[in-house]
Design an enzyme around this catalytic site. Sequence first.
Site, PDB file in Angstrom:
ATOM      1  N   SER A   4      62.683  53.614 -29.533  1.00 56.89           N
ATOM      2  CA  SER A   4      61.749  53.697 -28.419  1.00 56.89           C
ATOM      3  C   SER A   4      61.330  55.152 -28.251  1.00 56.89           C
ATOM      4  O   SER A   4      61.819  56.034 -28.958  1.00 56.89           O
ATOM      5  CB  SER A   4      62.407  53.202 -27.131  1.00 56.89           C
ATOM      6  OG  SER A   4      63.343  54.174 -26.686  1.00 56.89           O
ATOM      7  N   LYS A   5      60.448  55.369 -27.306  1.00 59.73           N
ATOM      8  CA  LYS A   5      59.924  56.721 -27.092  1.00 59.73           C
ATOM      9  C   LYS A   5      61.024  57.734 -26.804  1.00 59.73           C
ATOM     10  O   LYS A   5      60.842  58.930 -27.016  1.00 59.73           O
ATOM     11  CB  LYS A   5      58.916  56.708 -25.939  1.00 59.73           C
ATOM     12  CG  LYS A   5      57.691  55.870 -26.280  1.00 59.73           C
ATOM     13  CD  LYS A   5      56.425  56.400 -25.627  1.00 59.73           C
ATOM     14  CE  LYS A   5      55.207  55.561 -26.023  1.00 59.73           C
ATOM     15  NZ  LYS A   5      55.007  54.407 -25.116  1.00 59.73           N
ATOM     16  N   ARG A   6      62.163  57.228 -26.321  1.00 63.06           N
ATOM     17  CA  ARG A   6      63.274  58.151 -26.069  1.00 63.06           C
ATOM     18  C   ARG A   6      63.705  58.861 -27.349  1.00 63.06           C
ATOM     19  O   ARG A   6      64.214  59.969 -27.326  1.00 63.06           O
ATOM     20  CB  ARG A   6      64.492  57.387 -25.520  1.00 63.06           C
ATOM     21  CG  ARG A   6      64.422  57.050 -24.070  1.00 63.06           C
ATOM     22  CD  ARG A   6      65.722  56.405 -23.604  1.00 63.06           C
ATOM     23  NE  ARG A   6      66.099  55.252 -24.427  1.00 63.06           N
ATOM     24  CZ  ARG A   6      67.124  55.227 -25.257  1.00 63.06           C
ATOM     25  NH1 ARG A   6      67.912  56.272 -25.384  1.00 63.06           N
ATOM     26  NH2 ARG A   6      67.385  54.142 -25.967  1.00 63.06           N
ATOM     27  N   HIS A   7      63.520  58.186 -28.483  1.00 60.29           N
ATOM     28  CA  HIS A   7      63.955  58.775 -29.752  1.00 60.29           C
ATOM     29  C   HIS A   7      62.925  59.747 -30.319  1.00 60.29           C
ATOM     30  O   HIS A   7      63.263  60.600 -31.129  1.00 60.29           O
ATOM     31  CB  HIS A   7      64.200  57.668 -30.788  1.00 60.29           C
ATOM     32  CG  HIS A   7      65.326  56.754 -30.425  1.00 60.29           C
ATOM     33  ND1 HIS A   7      65.117  55.502 -29.890  1.00 60.29           N
ATOM     34  CD2 HIS A   7      66.662  56.914 -30.511  1.00 60.29           C
ATOM     35  CE1 HIS A   7      66.290  54.925 -29.671  1.00 60.29           C
ATOM     36  NE2 HIS A   7      67.241  55.752 -30.028  1.00 60.29           N
TER      37      HIS A   7
END
Length: 491
Positions: free
Chosen positions: A254-257
């Site tokens: 996800s964008k967290r990565h």
Amino acid sequence: MEVRVRYAPSPTGLQHIGGVRTALYNYFFARSQGGKFILRIEDTDRERYSDESLQDLYDTLDWLGIKWDEGPVVGGPCGPYIQSERLEIYQKYARKLVEDGKAYYCYCTPERLEKLRQEQQASKSRYQGYDRHCASLSEEERRAAEEAGIKPVIRLRVPTEGKTTFHDVLMGDITRKNSDVSPDPVLLKSDGYPTYHLANVIDDHLMGITHIMRAQEWIPSGPLHILLYEAFGWQPPVYCHLPMVCGKDGQKLSKRHGDTAVRDFRAKGYLPEAILNYVTLVGWSLDGSREFFTREELEKCFVLENIHVSSGTFDYKKLDWFNGQYIRQKSDEEIISLITPYLQSAGFVSQEPDEEEKARLALLAPLLRERMKVLSDAVPLSAFLFEDRPVTDKSVYIAKGMDEAQTRMALERGSAIIIANERAGVSFADSETEIKALAEEMGIKVNGIFQPVRVAITNSTVSLPLHDSIRLLGLEETEKRIERAKALFNN
Ligand code: GLU
Ligand code: ZN
């Protein structure tokens, strides 16, 4: 039997790594089997639909060199391939299910359903969901509701007893109790639009899809889809749910990565070959060791059975490495045309480069090719040539283990060696030997000398090879920058 597979995205967001991997697996499987790859647009969720997403889908597949055999734009025998253009088909089949007693009209108002939901929640009842209120309406009740002008939805009659099993190539048999399948889901909404389940099953059948390869998150829909195939009296396709794409922490990517939209990778200067190659390897391998594949090779050697059962890890560093490898394979001309747009948007090169700019690009290209991880690295790596932003923070010049006085000395003596040798046309290897001797004499590491010289000349700690940087910059400008740095340290 001809293999027919499809990629069926909903244009509700940008194409991301996981979606593209699904597309690639379907595409490669079709090609390797001599089958057909179909693109179908599942755009029945009108609230979340966007033109931008649809355009992004086309752009992304185009950029990766993935051509569909049937689908929007190219057409085909089972069209239209855009679900919003197939409403009458879904309506016809939904009505057919009602006629056969497999589905029924439901006239419940949103208010009634909301009240039901709240009651179920409050009573913490085990039974959540639609209460099948309209499953057995009498003909009169139905007519009364019609006459009152209520537009019905059509719901599937899900059996309350028994189990439903479907087979997945990778996961084996998956069985659910029918009582655990959502009670009587809506197939056709009151506005005449199908839900995902209805449209998906009808289209897969009518389009002759033989294998469904899609993300594992769709497994929970599997039993319901099987019930729908049964209701229609159709044979379901072969299922192959794909393992998740995770970040290094094992969580769904996800964008967290980091970036997940292919468009963002593209903007940073990842090459389509690298994305295609690496993304395919996240969850698939030929023999567990081979890493490099061109699209053409994958079109031949992709096998379904080699898709991994466990989730794949998307490693950004590994992708960078792949990208670097692909960049190094490019010719000078290719590098020039790939980096020029980046240098233009940085304002380093004009829109119509003149001869002098072209000559500079030609000198830069082979040097950048060896150093770039992504094409946009061309900007910071070549900035020293196009603009002069001297580093005024002394600490940037000071290498690890050095102090200010040592650095002043290293800069002075080191640059004197380099400049003298460059002027005399002596090879840079000789300069390096002399610098090594100087470092020994001073009792420091060579980087203690190279770092301040590098920062002085290129205004950065990361740069093209020093000798090449000097050559590109010219000796006069180089000396000017060295003197400026020396002055900084003598203040
Ligand atoms: N439209 C669904 C999606 O966006 C397709 C799922 C499927 O392949 O059945 O993922
Ligand atoms: Zn109802």
